[in-house]
Design a protein around this motif. Sequence first.
Motif, PDB file in Angstrom:
ATOM      1  N   LEU A 122       0.828  -1.207   0.000  1.00 26.60           N
ATOM      2  CA  LEU A 122       0.000   0.000   0.000  1.00 26.60           C
ATOM      3  C   LEU A 122       0.865   1.260   0.000  1.00 26.60           C
ATOM      4  O   LEU A 122       0.526   2.249  -0.670  1.00 26.60           O
ATOM      5  N   LYS A 123       1.949   1.233   0.729  1.00 26.23           N
ATOM      6  CA  LYS A 123       2.827   2.400   0.748  1.00 26.23           C
ATOM      7  C   LYS A 123       3.491   2.593  -0.596  1.00 26.23           C
ATOM      8  O   LYS A 123       3.679   3.736  -1.048  1.00 26.23           O
ATOM      9  N   ARG A 124       3.836   1.503  -1.257  1.00 25.83           N
ATOM     10  CA  ARG A 124       4.436   1.624  -2.592  1.00 25.83           C
ATOM     11  C   ARG A 124       3.434   2.212  -3.578  1.00 25.83           C
ATOM     12  O   ARG A 124       3.781   3.073  -4.398  1.00 25.83           O
ATOM     13  N   VAL A 125       2.181   1.767  -3.497  1.00 29.04           N
ATOM     14  CA  VAL A 125       1.141   2.336  -4.364  1.00 29.04           C
ATOM     15  C   VAL A 125       0.939   3.824  -4.052  1.00 29.04           C
ATOM     16  O   VAL A 125       0.757   4.648  -4.966  1.00 29.04           O
ATOM     17  N   GLU A 126       0.999   4.166  -2.783  1.00 26.95           N
ATOM     18  CA  GLU A 126       0.827   5.570  -2.389  1.00 26.95           C
ATOM     19  C   GLU A 126       1.953   6.432  -2.955  1.00 26.95           C
ATOM     20  O   GLU A 126       1.704   7.534  -3.470  1.00 26.95           O
ATOM     21  N   ARG A 127       3.182   5.946  -2.875  1.00 26.50           N
ATOM     22  CA  ARG A 127       4.307   6.709  -3.405  1.00 26.50           C
ATOM     23  C   ARG A 127       4.217   6.826  -4.924  1.00 26.50           C
ATOM     24  O   ARG A 127       4.522   7.884  -5.492  1.00 26.50           O
ATOM     25  N   ILE A 128       3.815   5.741  -5.586  1.00 23.24           N
ATOM     26  CA  ILE A 128       3.708   5.774  -7.044  1.00 23.24           C
ATOM     27  C   ILE A 128       2.626   6.754  -7.490  1.00 23.24           C
ATOM     28  O   ILE A 128       2.784   7.472  -8.490  1.00 23.24           O
ATOM     29  N   SER A 129       1.523   6.807  -6.768  1.00 22.91           N
ATOM     30  CA  SER A 129       0.446   7.729  -7.121  1.00 22.91           C
ATOM     31  C   SER A 129       0.779   9.171  -6.765  1.00 22.91           C
ATOM     32  O   SER A 129       0.177  10.102  -7.322  1.00 22.91           O
ATOM     33  N   PHE A 164      -4.961  13.438  -7.835  1.00 22.38           N
ATOM     34  CA  PHE A 164      -4.972  13.580  -6.380  1.00 22.38           C
ATOM     35  C   PHE A 164      -5.965  12.617  -5.742  1.00 22.38           C
ATOM     36  O   PHE A 164      -5.717  12.098  -4.642  1.00 22.38           O
ATOM     37  N   ASP A 165      -7.094  12.334  -6.429  1.00 27.13           N
ATOM     38  CA  ASP A 165      -8.050  11.348  -5.924  1.00 27.13           C
ATOM     39  C   ASP A 165      -7.421   9.954  -5.856  1.00 27.13           C
ATOM     40  O   ASP A 165      -7.674   9.197  -4.910  1.00 27.13           O
ATOM     41  N   LYS A 166      -6.609   9.615  -6.857  1.00 28.12           N
ATOM     42  CA  LYS A 166      -5.932   8.320  -6.831  1.00 28.12           C
ATOM     43  C   LYS A 166      -4.980   8.236  -5.638  1.00 28.12           C
ATOM     44  O   LYS A 166      -4.883   7.193  -4.979  1.00 28.12           O
ATOM     45  N   TYR A 167      -4.290   9.322  -5.360  1.00 28.48           N
ATOM     46  CA  TYR A 167      -3.390   9.332  -4.201  1.00 28.48           C
ATOM     47  C   TYR A 167      -4.167   9.197  -2.893  1.00 28.48           C
ATOM     48  O   TYR A 167      -3.754   8.465  -1.985  1.00 28.48           O
ATOM     49  N   LEU A 168      -5.319   9.878  -2.792  1.00 29.70           N
ATOM     50  CA  LEU A 168      -6.119   9.801  -1.571  1.00 29.70           C
ATOM     51  C   LEU A 168      -6.696   8.404  -1.364  1.00 29.70           C
ATOM     52  O   LEU A 168      -6.794   7.934  -0.224  1.00 29.70           O
ATOM     53  N   ARG A 169      -7.071   7.728  -2.458  1.00 28.36           N
ATOM     54  CA  ARG A 169      -7.578   6.356  -2.319  1.00 28.36           C
ATOM     55  C   ARG A 169      -6.483   5.428  -1.801  1.00 28.36           C
ATOM     56  O   ARG A 169      -6.742   4.547  -0.970  1.00 28.36           O
ATOM     57  N   ALA A 170      -5.267   5.627  -2.289  1.00 21.08           N
ATOM     58  CA  ALA A 170      -4.159   4.813  -1.789  1.00 21.08           C
ATOM     59  C   ALA A 170      -3.879   5.118  -0.321  1.00 21.08           C
ATOM     60  O   ALA A 170      -3.627   4.212   0.483  1.00 21.08           O
ATOM     61  N   ALA A 171      -3.946   6.401   0.059  1.00 23.13           N
ATOM     62  CA  ALA A 171      -3.716   6.772   1.457  1.00 23.13           C
ATOM     63  C   ALA A 171      -4.834   6.250   2.358  1.00 23.13           C
ATOM     64  O   ALA A 171      -4.591   5.858   3.509  1.00 23.13           O
TER      65      ALA A 171
END
Length: 276
Positions: A122-129, A164-171
């Motif tokens: 999940l953290k990797r997805v968050e950083r990628i987004s 930014f929505d993609k980043y918030l979903r990952a967070a």
Amino acid sequence: YALFSFGTSLCALGRGFIFGMFTRQTSLTLFSQQLKAIFRSPMSWFDVTPSGRILNRTSKDQDDVDSNLPFTIQMSVQNFLSLIGTIISIGVVDPPFFAFAFVAVCYCIYVIKVYLQASRELKRVERISLAPTLSLFSECANGYQVIRAFKKENYFRQMFEQRFDKYLRAAAGGANLERWVSLRTDLFGAFIVGATCYFSVGTRDNYKPGESGLAGLSISWSLTITGLVSFALKTLSDTEIQMNSVERILQYINKTEKEAEWEKPEAPKGWPRAGN
């Protein structure tokens, strides 16, 4: 007591000094090698690599290595040693507690393993987004005259909102995972406290006169386990997550796209030896 306190202070000072020098040298080495790899990259590499990704590597990832990673490593070691010491202390007072503690620790290890695997991804997805969002923001800031000239403000605003929505979903996924593991660590602590109370009452006849206070001492130790487990798990997770920053920095250091060597080859002494 004064000598013991003085010796403990010296040991703590020496530990902090050695740890600080080690982490400082590690951070300097990683940053200098990463900077050297970026400066010696060919122009074709900059054409295909977004500027936001480079900024993220040299700012956020490097800050994790400099400031956050040393602290989380130190706290992880301290909390796990405190947790092990507390369990052993309770078991010394109530020996039957060791059997229950073995089962509880196995369950806790399973929870930690699942949590770390999910948290890492999940953290990797968050950083990628996050990288495309930063890249778009930087590009819009540099070319806002062109955007306003062609009246494309709404288009880029919608693009920024989508990223930014993609980043918030990952967070949000990471926040939900935190709630999941918090519930299980609280249950682990509740079972430890309950087992300690049960064994303290069940073995009360084995206490010698004047040792009944040990039961209260073991129960008071068990009350600290919930906080120790939660904090130890958090610091361990943060350590593994922040090691992703080291991994991302090493990707830039070990990348294959490099310029030719900057050092000019020197001709042998006395060259040329023949010819007009």
